[in-house]
Design a protein around this motif. Structure first.
Motif, PDB file in Angstrom:
ATOM      1  N   CYS A  25       3.996  -0.295 -11.961  1.00  0.00           N
ATOM      2  CA  CYS A  25       4.266  -1.422 -12.540  1.00  0.00           C
ATOM      3  C   CYS A  25       3.482  -2.633 -12.208  1.00  0.00           C
ATOM      4  O   CYS A  25       3.395  -3.716 -12.786  1.00  0.00           O
ATOM      5  CB  CYS A  25       5.749  -1.813 -12.192  1.00  0.00           C
ATOM      6  N   SER A  29       4.967  -5.553  -5.299  1.00  0.00           N
ATOM      7  CA  SER A  29       6.529  -5.087  -4.793  1.00  0.00           C
ATOM      8  C   SER A  29       6.747  -3.856  -4.214  1.00  0.00           C
ATOM      9  O   SER A  29       7.663  -3.221  -3.983  1.00  0.00           O
ATOM     10  CB  SER A  29       7.309  -5.494  -6.066  1.00  0.00           C
ATOM     11  N   CYS A  52       9.168   1.042  -4.414  1.00  0.00           N
ATOM     12  CA  CYS A  52       8.665  -0.358  -5.281  1.00  0.00           C
ATOM     13  C   CYS A  52      10.386  -0.618  -5.590  1.00  0.00           C
ATOM     14  O   CYS A  52      11.121  -0.365  -6.172  1.00  0.00           O
ATOM     15  CB  CYS A  52       8.079   0.117  -6.518  1.00  0.00           C
ATOM     16  N   LYS A  54      10.754  -3.330  -7.736  1.00  0.00           N
ATOM     17  CA  LYS A  54      10.816  -3.414  -8.999  1.00  0.00           C
ATOM     18  C   LYS A  54      11.016  -2.328  -9.890  1.00  0.00           C
ATOM     19  O   LYS A  54      11.992  -2.440 -10.716  1.00  0.00           O
ATOM     20  CB  LYS A  54       9.445  -4.096  -9.572  1.00  0.00           C
ATOM     21  N   CYS A  55      10.258  -1.265  -9.991  1.00  0.00           N
ATOM     22  CA  CYS A  55      10.417  -0.280 -11.021  1.00  0.00           C
ATOM     23  C   CYS A  55      11.093   1.063 -10.314  1.00  0.00           C
ATOM     24  O   CYS A  55      11.256   1.900 -10.911  1.00  0.00           O
ATOM     25  CB  CYS A  55       8.927   0.149 -11.467  1.00  0.00           C
TER      26      CYS A  55
END
Ligand SMILES: [Zn+2]
Length: 189
Positions: A25, A29, A52, A54-55
């Motif tokens: 992504c 992160s 991660c 985030k993703c």
């Protein structure tokens, strides 16, 4: 599985973590955690876990710090008592079960796992069940039923089983009594 607890004693030598840019992504992160373990049978290993926030990308890798030569371990199961023989399999190893026509390819989910023969057979049963649910084809269905029957017969001690582990790091092992297991170091990766 409780009998395996002593194999899982792990000493942490070193631990660090940091944040990187995620390859998926592209956000900063990706949490990377590096731990150097000292583990029975595997020796010193570096476990790198990437996660991660985030993703959701996740990956765990194991790097043996004391790798051996590529080794093939072959085990011939006798009776039901061999269902409890312990197996240590690293993520780099390929497991072959000729009687079932099954091959378990190196995996990335877990850096290594410890199970016994019965547990390994149950994993295959679970995998077959997942394939069956996907309903690949009529012909595949027949094959799945056949392999499941073979596994049942092996679990009941009515049929033999050979387990071959080919591991480029030479760390995988089958803890069978002498005479039932052959360990051979081979050249190449
Ligand atoms: Zn990401």
């Amino acid at each position: 599985m409780n009998k395996n607890v002593e194999l899982k004693t792990v000493y942490i030598e070193h631990e660090s973590s940091y944040i990187e840019v995620c390859p998926y992504c592209r956000e900063k992160s990706l949490e990377i955690r590096e731990v150097v373990h000292r583990q029975p049978y595997l020796g010193r290993t570096l476990i790198v876990s990437k996660n991660c926030k985030k993703c959701g990308f996740k990956k765990t890798e194991m790097v043996p710090l004391n790798p051996r030569k590529r080794r093939i371990v072959a085990f011939k199961m006798g009776g039901r008592e061999d269902l409890h023989v312990k197996i240590l399999r690293t993520s780099t190893a390929t497991v072959l079960l000729p009687e079932l026509g099954a091959v378990i390819d190196p995996g990335i989910d877990a850096p290594y796992f410890i199970t016994n023969v019965e547990g390994l057979l149950s994993r295959i049963e679970d995998a077959l069940e997942r394939i069956r649910v996907l309903k690949i084809s009529q012909e595949g269905e027949g094959e799945i039923v056949k392999i499941k029957r073979l596994i049942r017969e092996i679990k009941e001690g009515r049929r033999g089983l050979t387990i071959i582990i080919d591991d480029p790091t030479g760390l995988s092992d089958i803890f069978a009594p002498p005479g039932k297991v052959i360990r051979e170091y081979v050249e190449g990766r």
